[in-house]
Design an enzyme around this catalytic site. Structure first.
Site, PDB file in Angstrom:
ATOM      1  N   TYR A  30     -91.375  32.374 -10.848  1.00  0.00           N
ATOM      2  CA  TYR A  30     -91.103  31.019 -11.341  1.00  0.00           C
ATOM      3  C   TYR A  30     -92.367  30.319 -11.817  1.00  0.00           C
ATOM      4  O   TYR A  30     -92.296  29.411 -12.643  1.00  0.00           O
ATOM      5  CB  TYR A  30     -90.474  30.166 -10.232  1.00  0.00           C
ATOM      6  CG  TYR A  30     -88.983  30.285 -10.115  1.00  0.00           C
ATOM      7  CD1 TYR A  30     -88.402  31.494  -9.763  1.00  0.00           C
ATOM      8  CD2 TYR A  30     -88.160  29.190 -10.344  1.00  0.00           C
ATOM      9  CE1 TYR A  30     -87.031  31.607  -9.639  1.00  0.00           C
ATOM     10  CE2 TYR A  30     -86.790  29.294 -10.225  1.00  0.00           C
ATOM     11  CZ  TYR A  30     -86.228  30.497  -9.881  1.00  0.00           C
ATOM     12  OH  TYR A  30     -84.866  30.600  -9.752  1.00  0.00           O
ATOM     13  N   LYS A  39     -88.274  44.060  -2.658  1.00  0.00           N
ATOM     14  CA  LYS A  39     -87.976  45.229  -3.490  1.00  0.00           C
ATOM     15  C   LYS A  39     -89.207  46.126  -3.420  1.00  0.00           C
ATOM     16  O   LYS A  39     -89.842  46.453  -4.435  1.00  0.00           O
ATOM     17  CB  LYS A  39     -87.653  44.771  -4.922  1.00  0.00           C
ATOM     18  CG  LYS A  39     -87.122  45.858  -5.841  1.00  0.00           C
ATOM     19  CD  LYS A  39     -85.705  46.315  -5.520  1.00  0.00           C
ATOM     20  CE  LYS A  39     -85.284  47.484  -6.399  1.00  0.00           C
ATOM     21  NZ  LYS A  39     -84.000  48.089  -5.984  1.00  0.00           N
ATOM     22  N   ASP A  75     -81.246  44.669  -3.326  1.00  0.00           N
ATOM     23  CA  ASP A  75     -79.918  45.124  -3.787  1.00  0.00           C
ATOM     24  C   ASP A  75     -79.016  45.417  -2.585  1.00  0.00           C
ATOM     25  O   ASP A  75     -77.837  45.039  -2.562  1.00  0.00           O
ATOM     26  CB  ASP A  75     -80.038  46.335  -4.732  1.00  0.00           C
ATOM     27  CG  ASP A  75     -80.958  47.429  -4.212  1.00  0.00           C
ATOM     28  OD1 ASP A  75     -81.675  47.206  -3.212  1.00  0.00           O
ATOM     29  OD2 ASP A  75     -80.958  48.529  -4.802  1.00  0.00           O
ATOM     30  N   ASP A  96     -83.178  32.607  -4.930  1.00  0.00           N
ATOM     31  CA  ASP A  96     -82.304  31.876  -5.849  1.00  0.00           C
ATOM     32  C   ASP A  96     -80.978  32.609  -5.980  1.00  0.00           C
ATOM     33  O   ASP A  96     -79.902  32.017  -5.846  1.00  0.00           O
ATOM     34  CB  ASP A  96     -82.994  31.770  -7.222  1.00  0.00           C
ATOM     35  CG  ASP A  96     -82.128  31.066  -8.237  1.00  0.00           C
ATOM     36  OD1 ASP A  96     -81.553  30.012  -7.893  1.00  0.00           O
ATOM     37  OD2 ASP A  96     -81.998  31.575  -9.369  1.00  0.00           O
ATOM     38  N   ASP A 144     -77.001  31.660  -4.040  1.00  0.00           N
ATOM     39  CA  ASP A 144     -75.733  31.396  -4.737  1.00  0.00           C
ATOM     40  C   ASP A 144     -74.652  32.331  -4.206  1.00  0.00           C
ATOM     41  O   ASP A 144     -73.499  31.929  -4.020  1.00  0.00           O
ATOM     42  CB  ASP A 144     -75.871  31.614  -6.254  1.00  0.00           C
ATOM     43  CG  ASP A 144     -76.224  30.330  -7.006  1.00  0.00           C
ATOM     44  OD1 ASP A 144     -76.901  29.467  -6.399  1.00  0.00           O
ATOM     45  OD2 ASP A 144     -75.838  30.200  -8.182  1.00  0.00           O
TER      46      ASP A 144
HETATM   47  C1  IPM Z   1     -81.749  26.305  -7.629  1.00  0.00           C
HETATM   48  C2  IPM Z   1     -81.563  26.247  -9.119  1.00  0.00           C
HETATM   49  C3  IPM Z   1     -82.928  26.126  -9.786  1.00  0.00           C
HETATM   50  C4  IPM Z   1     -83.713  27.348  -9.414  1.00  0.00           C
HETATM   51  C5  IPM Z   1     -82.880  25.940 -11.314  1.00  0.00           C
HETATM   52  C6  IPM Z   1     -82.070  24.732 -11.713  1.00  0.00           C
HETATM   53  C7  IPM Z   1     -84.248  25.882 -11.911  1.00  0.00           C
HETATM   54  O1  IPM Z   1     -80.843  27.352  -9.574  1.00  0.00           O
HETATM   55  O2  IPM Z   1     -82.300  25.343  -7.057  1.00  0.00           O
HETATM   56  O3  IPM Z   1     -81.341  27.293  -7.025  1.00  0.00           O
HETATM   57  O4  IPM Z   1     -83.612  28.393 -10.067  1.00  0.00           O
HETATM   58  O5  IPM Z   1     -84.477  27.269  -8.450  1.00  0.00           O
HETATM   59 MG    MG Z   2     -80.144  28.612  -8.022  1.00  0.00          MG
END
Ligand code: IPM
Ligand code: MG
Length: 341
Positions: free
Chosen positions: A137, A179, A212, A236, A240
């Site tokens: 990032y 990884k 993975d 990240d 999710d």
């Molecule tokens: C998160 C989001 C952010 C990230 C984006 C919006 C830059 O997906 O906070 O998980 O990738 O960190």
């Molecule tokens: Mg995210």
């Protein structure tokens, strides 16, 4: 004196869920709220996703509450155009928020709302500890003709400090995800986590998973995890995935902490431009983030726990926004949570 909270509604559903959070905050204490632009809203007003003034205001607050940034209006692949996400990344870096905590604990009332079977997710209570200010990032990136690159770099010190947060948060075990069969940064990561464990936290069980495999285990046996510690990009993606264990991405809160200084608290979900303005956004990840802010940012544990149980009670009463398969509005959810406080 009332604690100062910098609120950053941002874009899309951000302003709606921030308004709901303001009502919640008014019900639990005396706070001094200021509001600032970030993300696309800031690009429209100032040409940049985060101004120096807003960053400074956040530094001077006791805590920062952010809703969401981004939307199709600002989507571009032009590398020189400002992007809403730069506001968020600028805040994380500018406030030194290297530790991102994303607790995943499905509410009992939502065990059947997840796409996964109840018996798979029952008992899940895990914490993703995501490194937030390093890795790909924040590495060098760029374009050179038909070639693009994003560098991923980590230092031993960066890995040590996030590993300390992870070991300090563990109740049963730490799973470090990398990884290491492919990436040099991952080999440094694994080596550093192992050494720090042996030197400072020998009593905390530690295991390592390749990312993975971790992605697979997370849906196959989520209840087996306790603390998952991983680098920025893997965190990240895995967070999710983990969010779906709770039924909806609309449920997951997060806390971003540094060394002293104000923390930043935000829902994991995005700005959901497709439902912005419809009044149906799920405010629960935002409410959960308010709870994390009270717990980790303002030392108000009992108020934090009070909000979390009020969320559970509202869900037990059947309150569900469309992301959870129901027809409740943001307003309905807010009323139900306030009434359960
Ligand atoms: C998160 C989001 C952010 C990230 C984006 C919006 C830059 O997906 O906070 O998980 O990738 O960190
Ligand atoms: Mg995210």
């Amino acid at each position: 004196m009332a604690r100062a909270i910098a609120t950053l509604p941002g874009d899309g559903i951000g302003p709606e869920i921030t308004a709901a959070a303001r009502e919640l905050l008014a019900a639990v204490g005396d706070f001094q709220l200021e509001e600032h632009l970030v993300g696309g809203a800031s690009i429209d007003a100032h040409g940049t996703a985060l101004t120096d003034e807003v960053l400074e205001a956040c530094r001077n607050a006791d805590a920062v509450l952010l809703a969401a940034v981004g939307g199709p209006k600002w989507d571009t692949t032009d590398p020189s155009a400002p992007r809403p996400e730069q506001g968020l990344l600028g805040l994380r870096k500018g406030l030194g928020l290297f530790a991102n905590l994303r607790p995943v604990r499905p509410s009992a009332a939502l065990l059947d709302a997840s796409p996964l079977k109840r018996d798979r997710i029952e008992g899940t209570d895990l914490l993703v500890v995501r490194e937030l200010t390093g890795g790909i990032y924040f590495g060098d990136s760029g374009r050179d003709g038909d070639r693009a690159h994003d560098d991923c770099a980590y230092t031993v010190a960066e890995v040590e400090r996030i590993a300390r947060v992870a070991f300090g948060s563990a109740r049963r075990r730490v799973t470090s995800v990398d990884k290491a069969n492919v990436m040099e940064t991952s080999r440094l990561w694994r080596e550093t986590v192992t050494r720090l464990h042996d030197e400072e936290f020998p009593d905390v069980p530690l295991n390592h998973l390749l990312v993975d495999n971790a992605a697979m285990q997370l849906v196959a046996a989520p209840a087996d995890f306790d603390v998952i510690v991983t680098e920025n990009l893997f965190g990240d993606i895995l967070s999710d995935e983990a969010a779906m264990l709770t039924g909806s991405l609309g449920m997951l809160p997060s806390a971003s902490l540094g060394d002293g200084g104000p923390g930043l608290f935000e829902p994991v979900h995005g700005s959901a431009p497709d439902i912005a303005g419809t009044g149906t956004a799920n405010p629960l990840a935002m409410f959960g983030s308010v709870a994390l802010m009270l717990r980790h940012g303002l030392a108000m544990e009992s108020e934090a726990a009070g909000i979390e149980s009020a969320i559970d009670r509202a869900l037990e009463q059947g309150i569900r926004t469309p992301d959870l398969g129901g027809a409740s509005t943001t307003e309905d959810v807010t009323r139900a949570v306030l009434a359960s406080l």
